[in-house]
Design a protein around this motif. Sequence first.
Motif, PDB file in Angstrom:
ATOM      1  N   ARG B 412      31.383  39.517  30.811  1.00  0.00           N
ATOM      2  CA  ARG B 412      30.114  40.017  30.296  1.00  0.00           C
ATOM      3  C   ARG B 412      28.991  39.029  30.564  1.00  0.00           C
ATOM      4  NH1 ARG B 412      28.039  43.703  27.513  1.00  0.00           N
ATOM      5  NH2 ARG B 412      27.834  42.627  25.525  1.00  0.00           N
ATOM      6  N   PRO B 415      29.213  38.278  35.381  1.00  0.00           N
ATOM      7  CA  PRO B 415      30.143  39.193  36.036  1.00  0.00           C
ATOM      8  C   PRO B 415      30.558  38.726  37.438  1.00  0.00           C
ATOM      9  CG  PRO B 415      28.049  40.276  35.529  1.00  0.00           C
ATOM     10  CD  PRO B 415      27.975  38.908  34.964  1.00  0.00           C
ATOM     11  N   ALA B 422      38.667  36.853  39.127  1.00  0.00           N
ATOM     12  CA  ALA B 422      39.672  37.925  39.058  1.00  0.00           C
ATOM     13  C   ALA B 422      40.257  38.172  40.439  1.00  0.00           C
ATOM     14  CB  ALA B 422      39.041  39.196  38.509  1.00  0.00           C
ATOM     15  N   LEU B 426      44.097  37.783  41.532  1.00  0.00           N
ATOM     16  CA  LEU B 426      44.857  38.869  42.151  1.00  0.00           C
ATOM     17  C   LEU B 426      45.475  38.390  43.461  1.00  0.00           C
ATOM     18  CD1 LEU B 426      42.521  41.898  41.440  1.00  0.00           C
ATOM     19  CD2 LEU B 426      44.710  41.406  40.391  1.00  0.00           C
ATOM     20  N   ILE B 431      48.335  40.713  45.488  1.00  0.00           N
ATOM     21  CA  ILE B 431      47.933  42.114  45.632  1.00  0.00           C
ATOM     22  C   ILE B 431      47.472  42.332  47.078  1.00  0.00           C
ATOM     23  CG2 ILE B 431      46.285  43.843  44.811  1.00  0.00           C
ATOM     24  CD1 ILE B 431      48.166  43.137  42.664  1.00  0.00           C
ATOM     25  N   LEU B 433      45.595  43.273  50.543  1.00  0.00           N
ATOM     26  CA  LEU B 433      44.221  43.014  50.998  1.00  0.00           C
ATOM     27  C   LEU B 433      43.726  41.647  50.550  1.00  0.00           C
ATOM     28  CD1 LEU B 433      42.510  46.500  50.585  1.00  0.00           C
ATOM     29  CD2 LEU B 433      43.658  45.551  52.568  1.00  0.00           C
ATOM     30  N   ALA B 467      52.529  38.212  37.820  1.00  0.00           N
ATOM     31  CA  ALA B 467      51.349  39.075  37.759  1.00  0.00           C
ATOM     32  C   ALA B 467      50.866  39.199  36.326  1.00  0.00           C
ATOM     33  CB  ALA B 467      51.679  40.453  38.322  1.00  0.00           C
ATOM     34  N   PHE B 468      51.805  39.169  35.390  1.00  0.00           N
ATOM     35  CA  PHE B 468      51.417  39.362  33.998  1.00  0.00           C
ATOM     36  C   PHE B 468      50.455  38.286  33.518  1.00  0.00           C
ATOM     37  CE2 PHE B 468      52.042  38.697  29.446  1.00  0.00           C
ATOM     38  CZ  PHE B 468      51.628  39.939  28.989  1.00  0.00           C
ATOM     39  N   VAL B 471      47.061  38.611  35.209  1.00  0.00           N
ATOM     40  CA  VAL B 471      46.335  39.763  34.687  1.00  0.00           C
ATOM     41  C   VAL B 471      45.828  39.492  33.275  1.00  0.00           C
ATOM     42  CG1 VAL B 471      46.703  42.112  33.890  1.00  0.00           C
ATOM     43  CG2 VAL B 471      47.442  41.459  36.160  1.00  0.00           C
ATOM     44  N   ILE B 474      42.495  38.149  33.376  1.00  0.00           N
ATOM     45  CA  ILE B 474      41.509  39.181  33.686  1.00  0.00           C
ATOM     46  C   ILE B 474      41.199  39.988  32.429  1.00  0.00           C
ATOM     47  CG2 ILE B 474      41.045  41.203  35.103  1.00  0.00           C
ATOM     48  CD1 ILE B 474      42.820  40.034  37.224  1.00  0.00           C
ATOM     49  N   VAL B 475      42.234  40.300  31.667  1.00  0.00           N
ATOM     50  CA  VAL B 475      42.024  41.032  30.414  1.00  0.00           C
ATOM     51  C   VAL B 475      41.079  40.247  29.512  1.00  0.00           C
ATOM     52  CG1 VAL B 475      43.145  41.772  28.286  1.00  0.00           C
ATOM     53  CG2 VAL B 475      44.221  42.248  30.479  1.00  0.00           C
ATOM     54  N   PHE B 478      37.453  40.326  30.988  1.00  0.00           N
ATOM     55  CA  PHE B 478      36.719  41.578  31.127  1.00  0.00           C
ATOM     56  C   PHE B 478      36.828  42.508  29.933  1.00  0.00           C
ATOM     57  CE2 PHE B 478      36.890  40.377  35.572  1.00  0.00           C
ATOM     58  CZ  PHE B 478      35.587  40.644  35.941  1.00  0.00           C
ATOM     59  N   PHE B 479      37.983  42.493  29.253  1.00  0.00           N
ATOM     60  CA  PHE B 479      38.176  43.531  28.246  1.00  0.00           C
ATOM     61  C   PHE B 479      37.941  43.014  26.837  1.00  0.00           C
ATOM     62  CE2 PHE B 479      41.519  45.398  31.327  1.00  0.00           C
ATOM     63  CZ  PHE B 479      40.512  45.662  32.223  1.00  0.00           C
TER      64      PHE B 479
END
Lengths: 528, 531
Positions: B412, B415, B422, B426, B431, B433, B467-468, B471, B474-475, B478-479
Motif C-alpha cells: 500500500r 506499490p 514480489a 516469485l 514461477i 517466466l 513457495a509457501f 508467498v 507477498i501476503v 499486499f493483503f
Amino acid sequence: MNSFPWLTLLLIIPAAAAVVVAAVPRRLGTLAKQVTLAVTLVEFVLALLATIAYEPAKAGFQFSQKYSWIKQFGISYSVGADGISLVLILLATLLVPIVVLASWDEVDAASPDGAPVAGRRSVPAFFALLLALEAGMVGVFAATDVFLFYVFFEAMLIPMYFLIGSYGPVKEQAQRSYAAVKFLLYSLFGGLLMLAAVIGLYVVSSDQLGTGTFDFATLRQLDITPGVQKLLFLGFFIAFAIKAPLFPFHTWLPDAGAQSPTGGAILLVGVLDKVGTFGLIRYCIPLFPDASSYFAPVVLALAVIGIFYGALLAIGQRDMKRLVAYTSLAHFGFIAMGTFALTSQAGTGAVLYMVNHGLSTGLLFLVVGFLVARRGSRDVGAYRGMAQVTPVLAGVFLIAGLSSLALPGLNSFVSEFLVLAGTFTRYRALAIVATAGIVLAAIYILYLYQRTMTGPVVSEDARGVLDLSVREKIVVAPVVALIIALGIYPKPLIDIVRPTVTATFEDAGHTDPTPTAPVNASQAGGHS
Amino acid sequence: MSATASAIAAPQVLAQGAQGTIDVPAIQYSALSPILIVFGVALAGVLVDAFAPARARRGIQPLLAAAGFVAAFVAVVLLHARRQVLAAGALAIDGPALFLEGAILLFALLAVLLVAERRLDSSGGAIVASAAITPGSPGATAQRSSAAVQTEAYPLMAFSVAGMLLFVSSNTLLIMFVALEILSLPLYLLAGLARRRRLLSQEAAMKYFLLGAFSSAFFIYGLAFIYGYAGSVSLGRIADAAGTVGANDTYLYLGVALLGIGLFFKVGAAPFHSWTPDVYQGSPTPITAFMAAGTKVAAFGALLRLFYVAFGGLRWDWRPIVWIIAILTMVVGAVLALTQRDIKRMLAYSAIAHAGFLLTGLAAANSDGLSGSLFYLVAYGFTTIATFALVTLVRTADGEASDLSQWQGLGRRSPLLAGIFAFLLLALAGIPLTSGFTGKFAVFEAAIAGDATPLVVVALVTSAIAAFFYVRVIVLMFFQEPGADGPIIVTRPTLTYAAVGIGAVVTLLLGVAPQPLLDLAGTAATSGFVR
C-alpha cells in the motif's frame, strides 16, 4: 504452417492492454474501466471471427503458429486451435467483458454500511489483473507446446491470486488471504508434479527421438512403456484434478470461490477450473492412452463420488458463494465422468458441459454477487422473499438455477444428457447411479431459491433493495440468451467440438462400444 | 656450531636443485589477467586507504573497485575462447572457469553499487567505522551516532573477489586451499562491519570465522589424505590415480569426504549450513548480497571442478552421498525457512534450499547438469542480489526493517517496490517466466536425464514448501494493513535502485529469453574442464 495469427493476436491484445491499464494512474479509474471493456469486447469479436474462420471438418490444429523459443530444450512458442480449445477460448473471451461490466463499481464501491473501504488497491490494477488473466486463459488453451502450456498454467495463477487476496470481501482480510494462499499452494503443488511429468516426457522424447521436444503433436506419436506412462499420467492427472477440482483435491475451491470478488469467482470457476478438465481430455488421454484406460475406473469412481459429495455439501451450505462452488464440484464430476467414459458421445458431452457450466455457474455467481452487493451478506439467512422486491433478479436467478440443474430446454441439459448417454454405452451401472445426482441438483438449487426468493420478505429494510440496474441487465442478458439458445439449438457448438473429440479418442485407440440393440443410422447420433 | 651446520646445509640443498634442471613454469600473464587485475586493484585500494585524504577516499575507492571489476570482466570476455592449463598446472582457464569468473565479477560490480550507497543511512552507508569498538562500551554510544565513514570494505571485497576468481580456476588442491582462504578471510572481516546492530554483526563475524576456520581445517586434512593417496595435489593426477586399482582406497574416500565437507560448508549445504542464517543476518546487507551471490558461485565452481575433474571416475561412489546431502539441504532450507520471523534469516534459509537445488545438478553428473548449474548460479545470483538490495531499502528509524511484521502493508505504501520484491520472490520460488524457473528446469531436466528422478521429485516437493514462505511475504505486503509504525522508504537511493533494477530486469530476461545465456553455459559446459 503459419497462417493468420488469430491466436497470437488473442494473446497479445489483453497482455499488452494489461500493461497499459496497469500504468493508468489510480485517480483515472474510469478510464481504466473503459479501456478494459473496449479491449475485452474487441477480443471477443476477434474470437468470434476466429470461430467463424475455423473449419471443423479439417483434422488437426488450425491457425497454427510455431517459432523457436528456447532451442536448447526444444521449446517453441507454438499455438493452435482445435474444436475443444476453440470453444473454451470463446467462452473465456465471452465471460471477460461480462465480468468487466459486472465488476464496474465493485472495486471502488464503499462497503455496504457506507464506511470507507480501507486496504483496497487501485481500480486500474484490478482491471489490469483481469486482462492478464484473460491473456493467460487464452494462452493455456491455445498452447500446443507442452512447456508453453505449463508456463501459462502456472503464470495464470498469479493474477488470480492477487484478485482473491487483494479484492476479496473487504472485511474478511484473514479469510481472503488464507483462501488466496490455499488456492496458490494447491495449484502450485499440482503444477510442480506436472512439471516433473513434463520433464519426464521430455527425457522420454529425447531418448526415443534423439533430440528432446515439447511439441504436443510429436509427443503423442511417442511409444511410451506402460510403467512410465502410468507415472507420467499421474503427474499430469493430479495437477488437473487439483485444478478442476475433483474429489478429494477440492478443498481449496469453496474457500477461493467464497473469497473471490464476483468477477474473480466467475472466471475462476467458469474458466480457470476448465483448464483442469481441458487438460484431462487434451493431454492425459492422447499422451498416455494405456494409462488412461488403466486409471479410468479410478477417475470414474472419483467423479461419481464428486457428483454426490459436492451435491450433498451444497445442500448443507448457508454461504451462497460456497454453495455455488460446491455445485461446481458436482458438475466437474460429470465432466470428468464424460471424459473418462472414453466414448466420443460422452466426450463431446463433457466438452459441451465445460462451456455450459461456464455459462450457468457464471450466471449464478453474477446473481449471487448482485445480491451480496445489495445486502452485504453471503448468508442465506439474510434473504427471504426477495422475489417480491426484486422480481427481475429473482427471474434471472431462477433461469441460472434451472440451467444448473439441467432442465430440459436449457443448455446444460444437452451436455448432461450426452454425458450420461455416452457413459451408459460403456458403464451402465455408473451412468444409472450418476443420474441420481440430477435429483440432488434439483434439491440444492430449488432449496436455495426457495430460501432466498420465496416467502415473506425477510425484514423491512430489505424492502428498500433495488432491482437490477440497466448495467446489470446488460450484463446478464447475453448469458441468459445463450443459456436458452444453446438449450434449444446446440448444433453449432456440437459441430465444432465433436470431430476433435472423436479424433482424440480414436487416435488414442478408444473405439466406441458397439450398440447392443440394433439402431438405424439416422438415430445413431454420437455412436459413430 | 649448529648455526654453521645449517648455513652449510642450506646451500647444499640449493646446489642439488641447481644441478638438476629447474623447470621455470611458463606463466602466460594474459590468461591470468582477470585475477591479476583484481589483485592489483585490491593492493591499490590498500594504498589509497593509507595515503588519500578521507574525503577523496570515499569517491576514489568505489570507482577504483568498480573500474577494476569492469576491466577484469572485459579481460574475461577477451579470453573467452582460451582453454589451457597455466603456471605448471596450478591453474586452469577453461569454459566453466571463465563463465564463473565473469559471473563473479558482475555480482561484485553490483555489490559495489550497494556498498557505495550512502543515502540510505542517515550517517552514511551500511559499513561502520572503527568496527573494533565493543558493543555496550562508552565508545559504542558515540559510534552509534557518528557519521564517520571508512573505506576499507572495498579493498577487502577486491581481495575476496580475487580469491573467488582463483578458486573457480584452481587446478591443484593447494591453490584451491589458498584461494579458499583468500576469499574467506576478507569476508570474515566484512561480516563484522554492519553499522547497525553491532552485536549481531560481531557475533556473525566471530561465528563465520570460527566455523570457517574449522571447515578449512577439514579441507586441508582431506588434502593431506589425497596427497598421501595420489602423491600429487594436481586434480588431473588425482583423477589418474583414482582410476587405478590401489590398496589405499581408504585414504581416497577419507580425502573425498573431508574435502567435500570443506566445500559443502562454503556452499551452505546441510548439515554444514548452521552458520548461514547468523552470518546472513548479522552482516551488513550489501555484504550479505555479495556473499550470497559471489561465494555461492565460487564455492559451487570449485565443488563442480573437484567432483568432475578429480573424482569424476568415482561418481558411483560419491553420487549417493551427494543425493543425501542434496535432499537434506533442500528439506532443511525449505522447512526451517517457514519458521523465520526475520527477512534476512528467511532469505538465508532460502539460500540453503537453493544450494540443495543446485546440488541436484551436481548429482546429475552429466554435461547437462554442469551447464544447468552454471545457468542456475547466474540466475540465482542476480535475483538474490536484487532481493537483498531491496531489503536495504525498507527501513525504520533504527536501520533496516528486518522483522517480517514491519513489512506488513508495504504494497500500500510503495506499490512499485513491493511489486518488484514480489516478483523477485516469485522468481526465487521458481514461477515460470522468471529466471528461477528456467534455472530449476535446466537443473531438474539434467537430473532426470541422469537417472536422479527421485531427487527431482523431492526437489519439487520442497519447491512447493518453499513457495509457501515466499508467498507469505507477498501476503504480508499486499493483503494486510500497514502497521502504525510501518517502514520508512528512503527517497532516491540511486545506486541501490540501479542494483535492484538490474537484478530484476535480468531475472525477467532470463525467464523470458534465456537462450543466449543457456547457449553460453552450454558452450562452457560442453567444452568441459581442462586438466
